[in-house]
Design a protein around this motif. Structure first.
Motif, PDB file in Angstrom:
ATOM      1  N   THR A 190     -13.458 112.804-106.056  1.00 31.42           N
ATOM      2  CA  THR A 190     -13.646 114.420-106.011  1.00 31.42           C
ATOM      3  C   THR A 190     -14.813 114.930-105.630  1.00 31.42           C
ATOM      4  O   THR A 190     -15.767 114.482-106.350  1.00 31.42           O
ATOM      5  CB  THR A 190     -13.041 114.898-107.291  1.00 31.42           C
ATOM      6  OG1 THR A 190     -13.736 114.374-108.322  1.00 31.42           O
ATOM      7  CG2 THR A 190     -11.475 114.602-107.580  1.00 31.42           C
ATOM      8  N   ILE A 248     -17.961 117.709-105.452  1.00 30.40           N
ATOM      9  CA  ILE A 248     -18.498 118.855-106.252  1.00 30.40           C
ATOM     10  C   ILE A 248     -19.413 119.702-105.164  1.00 30.40           C
ATOM     11  O   ILE A 248     -20.178 120.570-105.900  1.00 30.40           O
ATOM     12  CB  ILE A 248     -19.228 118.451-107.286  1.00 30.40           C
ATOM     13  CG1 ILE A 248     -20.447 117.559-106.961  1.00 30.40           C
ATOM     14  CG2 ILE A 248     -18.232 117.474-108.156  1.00 30.40           C
ATOM     15  CD1 ILE A 248     -21.303 117.102-108.200  1.00 30.40           C
ATOM     16  N   LEU A 256     -19.230 116.690-114.392  1.00 36.68           N
ATOM     17  CA  LEU A 256     -18.339 116.020-113.243  1.00 36.68           C
ATOM     18  C   LEU A 256     -18.597 114.654-112.994  1.00 36.68           C
ATOM     19  O   LEU A 256     -19.841 114.042-113.119  1.00 36.68           O
ATOM     20  CB  LEU A 256     -18.436 117.000-112.015  1.00 36.68           C
ATOM     21  CG  LEU A 256     -18.056 118.371-112.134  1.00 36.68           C
ATOM     22  CD1 LEU A 256     -18.392 119.259-111.149  1.00 36.68           C
ATOM     23  CD2 LEU A 256     -16.620 118.524-112.869  1.00 36.68           C
ATOM     24  N   ASP A 257     -17.478 114.153-112.725  1.00 30.84           N
ATOM     25  CA  ASP A 257     -17.605 112.665-112.405  1.00 30.84           C
ATOM     26  C   ASP A 257     -18.806 112.343-111.217  1.00 30.84           C
ATOM     27  O   ASP A 257     -18.642 112.971-110.326  1.00 30.84           O
ATOM     28  CB  ASP A 257     -16.189 111.962-111.854  1.00 30.84           C
ATOM     29  CG  ASP A 257     -15.220 112.080-112.975  1.00 30.84           C
ATOM     30  OD1 ASP A 257     -15.555 112.054-114.142  1.00 30.84           O
ATOM     31  OD2 ASP A 257     -13.770 112.120-112.913  1.00 30.84           O
ATOM     32  N   GLN A 258     -19.272 111.404-111.425  1.00 32.13           N
ATOM     33  CA  GLN A 258     -20.467 110.871-110.418  1.00 32.13           C
ATOM     34  C   GLN A 258     -19.992 109.448-109.844  1.00 32.13           C
ATOM     35  O   GLN A 258     -19.329 108.873-110.325  1.00 32.13           O
ATOM     36  CB  GLN A 258     -21.729 110.866-111.280  1.00 32.13           C
ATOM     37  CG  GLN A 258     -22.160 112.227-112.078  1.00 32.13           C
ATOM     38  CD  GLN A 258     -22.304 113.464-111.268  1.00 32.13           C
ATOM     39  OE1 GLN A 258     -22.988 113.513-110.294  1.00 32.13           O
ATOM     40  NE2 GLN A 258     -21.668 114.434-111.218  1.00 32.13           N
TER      41      GLN A 258
END
Length: 522
Positions: A30, A32, A422-424
């Motif tokens: 996803t 960002i 947020l996912d990294q």
């Protein structure tokens, strides 16, 4: 019953149900909206010097075994944070534990394998470890269970007997002595310098030893306790129905098993090894020739024996599950739970079926992946982090919680500031050495999001895109369309092969980058 989000309460048989959230976390991509390295979001209040730390480790517990540990999932996943893409960069006992103790990759701490050159307790310098650093800032440090393989044996380098060794940095030391470590019914232990014979089922003994330590009078000092269970590692004695008991003369089918508690033996007799696409495949020709001696077709008899191996593993996990619950209950009963960080993990993953393999050290998902669950002050509950973390990161995190420092560069990073981010995506170097000789790598490579690249000793390569091939069945190393990705990951692998400290991949990038590894600086 507590469980990982998305996992069914009953024993699952479908691939997705088994692996669920923890097993596929890293596959999410996803964006960002940024092309720069990301900045962490504060996740927990910084420690005030009074935060206790309880580190619980299993031995050879695979991610997919967690579904059989409902109490652990309820207390630590639903009550805390699950890290969906946690990895052991060198997935075998000694280097994994040494990384937990140092915050370094195996090529830096030097304890890269089990025996021989760079192998075992004799190869590990434990003068500058996490417990040493924590003691310096006022922590009591407590250990129970299995230490580095070879502890208690004669040092092959010096000829010295090590069963009376007291490694530096430990206030209270209660370690099993090899080779009795792998006797689940009784063992010899070094308890603060005194060697004793301690009977009882291993998991229960380790739990009781830890309960005794964490309820001791500390005069207000915080503590760090590490309990290192032996289960579900193989051990003895063999019991009724075990392969070596049923097939003592058929060495091919006489696989070693772990030993569950008497109350758990036979509990999962109706549970089969999940029938996944990579389970006992007929064709492993796509894998590197360097690994083919490890790959073969199992006979029907061998498969039945391996089903028992699997059964004993998940039965032994029930004992660990009770141990985790007992330790959390003890913290709650003594009023310590709200000021204690509890971390649960395994040294490495394990497989009994994938790619016709039974074991660990392999550079594929089931071997590399480890469970990591965490609860404590300031952490959210029922939260999942899909950013990749490693056991060197766990060491750096424990140091950060305590406000302590080791006297060498850390390869890992404190992961708590990333919990609410947020996912990294980040590059994770992976490497392995033969079990009896650490003089030369068996393989090296890198994982980046859903991509895995491996180069073996003979020069052969493997490349997998787990976003479309989650069971790593299609080697893309010779696929012309994948050549740009292959070259990009090869550059990253070479860049980080011998990295140290800040030279290691400590930067986090937007998750969307995982779809295009060519964007990463190599």
């Amino acid at each position: 019953m507590g469980r990982v989000r998305g996992w069914p309460a009953r024993t699952p048989r479908t691939p997705r149900a088994l692996l669920a959230t923890l097993a596929v976390g890293a596959l999410a991509v996803t964006g960002i909206g940024s092309d720069a390295a990301s900045t962490p979001t504060p996740a927990v209040e910084r420690p005030d010097g009074r935060t206790n730390i309880l580190l619980i480790t299993a031995d050879d517990l695979a991610v997919r075994d967690l579904v059989f540990m409902p109490k652990t999932l309820e207390l630590l996943q639903e009550g805390g944070v699950a890290f969906g893409d946690a990895l052991a960069p060198t997935p075998i006992c000694v280097p994994a534990r040494a990384s937990l103790l140092t915050g370094q990759y195996a090529h830096n701490h030097g304890a890269v394998t089990i025996t021989g050159h760079g192998g075992g307790y004799a190869s590990f310098d434990d003068t500058n470890t996490v417990p040493v650093a924590l003691q310096k800032v006022g922590y009591d440090t407590l250990f129970a269970g299995k230490y580095i393989n070879g502890y208690g044996k004669v040092n092959p380098l010096t000829g010295a007997d090590t069963e009376h060794d007291l490694p530096p940095g430990w206030t209270d030391w209660r370690a099993t002595i090899d080779p009795s470590t792998y006797r689940f019914d009784r063992r010899r232990m070094n308890i603060n310098g005194e060697v004793r014979r301690v009977p009882g089922y291993a998991t229960e003994v380790m739990t009781e030893q830890t309960q005794d330590m964490i309820t001791g009078d500390r005069d207000g000092r915080p503590w760090f306790a590490w309990v290192n269970y032996v289960a579900p590692h193989v051990g003895g004695p063999e019991g009724p129905g075990d392969p070596r008991t049923i097939h003592p003369k058929d060495t091919r089918a006489a696989f070693k098993t772990t030993v569950p508690a008497d109350e758990d033996r036979g509990y999962y007799q109706r549970v089969s090894i999940p029938n996944l696409p990579y389970s006992f495949p007929d064709d492993t020709d796509d894998l590197a020739k360097a690994n083919k001696p490890s790959h073969r077709r199992f006979t029907k008899l061998e498969k039945r024996a391996l089903r028992t191996v699997y059964q004993r593993r998940i039965e032994a996990a029930r004992g660990i599950d009770r141990g985790v619950a007992a330790l959390v209950d003890t913290l709650e009963e003594t009023g310590q739970l709200d000021r204690t960080l509890v971390v649960f993990t395994s040294d490495n993953g394990f497989t009994v079926d994938a790619h016709n393999l039974n074991g660990k050290l392999y550079p594929w998902d089931d071997s590399l992946r480890i469970p990591v669950l965490m609860r404590g002050p300031g952490l959210p509950q029922g939260h999942e982090v899909r950013t990749a973390v490693t056991n060197p990161d766990l060491a750096a995190t424990l140091l950060g919680v305590a406000g302590a420092e080791v006297n060498h560069p850390l390869d890992g990073v404190d992961i708590l500031p990333w919990v609410n981010a947020l996912d990294q995506v980040r590059a994770i170097p992976i490497e392995g050495w033969p079990g009896g000789d650490g003089s030369r790598r068996l393989y090296m490579g890198v994982r980046l999001g859903a991509w895995t690249y491996v180069r073996f000793r003979g020069g052969e390569e493997e490349l997998y895109d787990r976003a479309t091939d989650e069971y790593e069945m299609r080697n893309l190393a010779h696929d012309p369309a994948s050549k740009p990705v292959l070259l990009a990951l090869k550059r990253l692998a070479v860049r980080y092969r011998d990295c140290m400290g800040a030279q290691c991949p400590q930067e986090f990038y937007p998750a969307a980058w995982a779809a295009d590894p060519t964007r990463f600086p190599g």
